[in-house]
Design an enzyme around this catalytic site. Structure first.
Site, mmCIF file in Angstrom:
data_model
loop_
_atom_site.group_PDB
_atom_site.id
_atom_site.type_symbol
_atom_site.label_atom_id
_atom_site.label_comp_id
_atom_site.label_asym_id
_atom_site.label_seq_id
_atom_site.Cartn_x
_atom_site.Cartn_y
_atom_site.Cartn_z
ATOM 1 N N HIS A 125 0.839 -1.210 0.000
ATOM 2 C CA HIS A 125 0.000 0.000 0.000
ATOM 3 C C HIS A 125 0.871 1.256 0.000
ATOM 4 C CE1 HIS A 125 -3.288 -2.731 1.118
ATOM 5 N NE2 HIS A 125 -4.096 -1.774 0.704
ATOM 6 N N LYS A 130 -0.923 4.987 4.393
ATOM 7 C CA LYS A 130 -1.878 4.079 5.045
ATOM 8 C C LYS A 130 -1.510 3.883 6.507
ATOM 9 C CE LYS A 130 -4.154 -0.407 4.554
ATOM 10 N NZ LYS A 130 -5.498 0.131 4.741
HETATM 11 N N1 LIG Z 1 -12.707 -0.350 1.940
HETATM 12 C C1 LIG Z 1 -11.965 0.006 0.889
HETATM 13 O O1 LIG Z 1 -12.171 -0.436 -0.263
HETATM 14 C C2 LIG Z 1 -10.844 0.990 1.116
HETATM 15 C C3 LIG Z 1 -10.042 1.412 0.047
HETATM 16 C C4 LIG Z 1 -9.029 2.342 0.305
HETATM 17 C C5 LIG Z 1 -8.875 2.833 1.595
HETATM 18 N N2 LIG Z 1 -9.666 2.376 2.599
HETATM 19 C C6 LIG Z 1 -9.576 2.888 3.969
HETATM 20 O O2 LIG Z 1 -10.288 4.130 4.015
HETATM 21 C C7 LIG Z 1 -9.761 4.928 5.075
HETATM 22 C C8 LIG Z 1 -9.424 6.321 4.539
HETATM 23 O O3 LIG Z 1 -8.349 6.221 3.623
HETATM 24 P P1 LIG Z 1 -7.753 7.532 2.912
HETATM 25 O O4 LIG Z 1 -6.597 7.052 2.123
HETATM 26 O O5 LIG Z 1 -8.847 8.302 2.270
HETATM 27 O O6 LIG Z 1 -7.228 8.333 4.214
HETATM 28 P P2 LIG Z 1 -6.957 9.909 4.330
HETATM 29 O O7 LIG Z 1 -6.012 10.067 5.471
HETATM 30 O O8 LIG Z 1 -6.599 10.467 2.992
HETATM 31 O O9 LIG Z 1 -8.393 10.517 4.741
HETATM 32 C C9 LIG Z 1 -9.000 10.365 5.995
HETATM 33 C C10 LIG Z 1 -9.833 11.622 6.247
HETATM 34 O O10 LIG Z 1 -10.654 11.417 7.407
HETATM 35 C C11 LIG Z 1 -10.721 12.655 8.083
HETATM 36 N N3 LIG Z 1 -11.192 12.435 9.449
HETATM 37 C C12 LIG Z 1 -10.466 12.119 10.561
HETATM 38 N N4 LIG Z 1 -11.292 11.991 11.631
HETATM 39 C C13 LIG Z 1 -12.558 12.206 11.172
HETATM 40 C C14 LIG Z 1 -13.831 12.210 11.802
HETATM 41 N N5 LIG Z 1 -13.995 11.936 13.125
HETATM 42 N N6 LIG Z 1 -14.944 12.498 11.046
HETATM 43 C C15 LIG Z 1 -14.818 12.780 9.731
HETATM 44 N N7 LIG Z 1 -13.615 12.794 9.076
HETATM 45 C C16 LIG Z 1 -12.503 12.499 9.799
HETATM 46 C C17 LIG Z 1 -9.309 13.228 7.973
HETATM 47 O O11 LIG Z 1 -9.290 14.628 8.218
HETATM 48 C C18 LIG Z 1 -8.970 12.876 6.518
HETATM 49 O O12 LIG Z 1 -9.347 13.920 5.623
HETATM 50 C C19 LIG Z 1 -8.534 4.149 5.618
HETATM 51 O O13 LIG Z 1 -8.939 3.422 6.761
HETATM 52 C C20 LIG Z 1 -8.201 3.196 4.472
HETATM 53 O O14 LIG Z 1 -7.550 2.022 4.907
HETATM 54 C C21 LIG Z 1 -10.630 1.481 2.374
#
Ligand SMILES: NC(=O)c1ccc[n+]([C@@H]2O[C@H](COP(=O)([O-])OP(=O)(O)OC[C@H]3O[C@@H](n4cnc5c(N)ncnc54)[C@H](O)[C@@H]3O)[C@@H](O)[C@H]2O)c1
Length: 221
Positions: free
Chosen positions: A127, A131
């Site tokens: 990844h 992450k």
């Molecule tokens: N299920 C899937 O298919 C899949 C795919 C990719 C990533 N993910 C997961 O999705 C999640 C996000 O990944 P990302 O790369 O977008 O991360 P990122 O760090 O780019 O974004 C996370 C966002 O959440 C915000 N945030 C933090 N606390 C919050 C709250 N209490 N309420 C609302 N927003 C809040 C942060 O400010 C940030 O903008 C991770 O856990 C990642 O592993 C899942």
């Protein structure tokens, strides 16, 4: 029209989810919650039928709790928290998937099938370096499915974090004189969006809750 809000709307996945919801004729993007935007989840809940959560492991459960307490269905993509805790939530439906990409769901399914027929296996997941959790939710779920299918211990997982990567996984199975490698690559975050939209459309009509894994929406068995 389903009114949808996105928690984590300023993040990598949140931005892609907002764009996909905005582009769908039957969905209306009603709110973008993110501390980085100065908008809390509570501020958007009153306008939403469904919230999509792509936040951080520490926030996902509390966010899901706030959604269902307000009668709002929640689709959780955030990984790295204890999915078992979702069983305590009631008030609206909860759907969570460690991976919304159809190719990844197929990779997990094929890996579980193969695990029942080969002697040993290891999982390598790759990844991007932003992450937060390791091993990935996808790798943990793959290992769990392989353990169930083979009746053996879950295979070991190796985690690689490097710039330039998005989300990739190899399941390598070994037996006497042969190996089998099953590999999936998400090379763009758009790969997750058809699965996210499917879950948004279906979460309100689930017959049980929580439901974990996109396979529950894709396959009859
Ligand atoms: N299920 C899937 O298919 C899949 C795919 C990719 C990533 N993910 C997961 O999705 C999640 C996000 O990944 P990302 O790369 O977008 O991360 P990122 O760090 O780019 O974004 C996370 C966002 O959440 C915000 N945030 C933090 N606390 C919050 C709250 N209490 N309420 C609302 N927003 C809040 C942060 O400010 C940030 O903008 C991770 O856990 C990642 O592993 C899942």
């Amino acid at each position: 029209m389903i009114a949808v809000g996105v928690a984590g709307a300023a993040g990598r996945m949140g931005i892609a989810a907002c764009a996909a919801i905005d582009a769908a004729d039957d969905l209306e993007l009603r709110g973008r919650a993110d501390p980085a935007l100065g908008v809390s989840l509570e501020q958007i809940l009153g306008d939403c039928d469904v919230v999509v959560d792509f936040t951080v492991p520490d926030a996902a459960l509390a966010n899901a709790q706030a959604c269902v307490a307000a009668g709002v269905h929640v689709v959780i993509g955030t990984t790295g928290f204890d999915l078992a805790a979702l069983g305590q939530l009631s008030g609206a439906n909860v759907f969570a998937a460690p991976n919304f990409a159809i190719g990844a769901v197929l990779m997990m399914r094929f890996a579980a099938q193969a695990a029942a027929h080969m002697a040993a296996a290891e999982i390598v997941e790759f990844h991007h370096d932003g992450k937060l959790d390791a091993p990935s939710g996808t790798a943990a779920r793959t290992a769990e499915l392989m353990a169930q299918a083979s009746g053996r211990l879950a295979p070991p997982i190796h985690s690689v974090r490097l710039p330039g990567l998005v989300a990739h996984q190899e399941v390598i199975l070994g037996d006497v004189g042969q190996t089998l490698t099953i590999r999936h690559d998400s090379i763009a975050r758009e790969s997750f969006m058809p699965g996210v939209l499917l879950a948004v459309r279906r979460v309100g009509t689930l017959e049980r809750s929580p439901v974990v894994g996109l396979e529950a929406l894709l396959f009859d068995d």
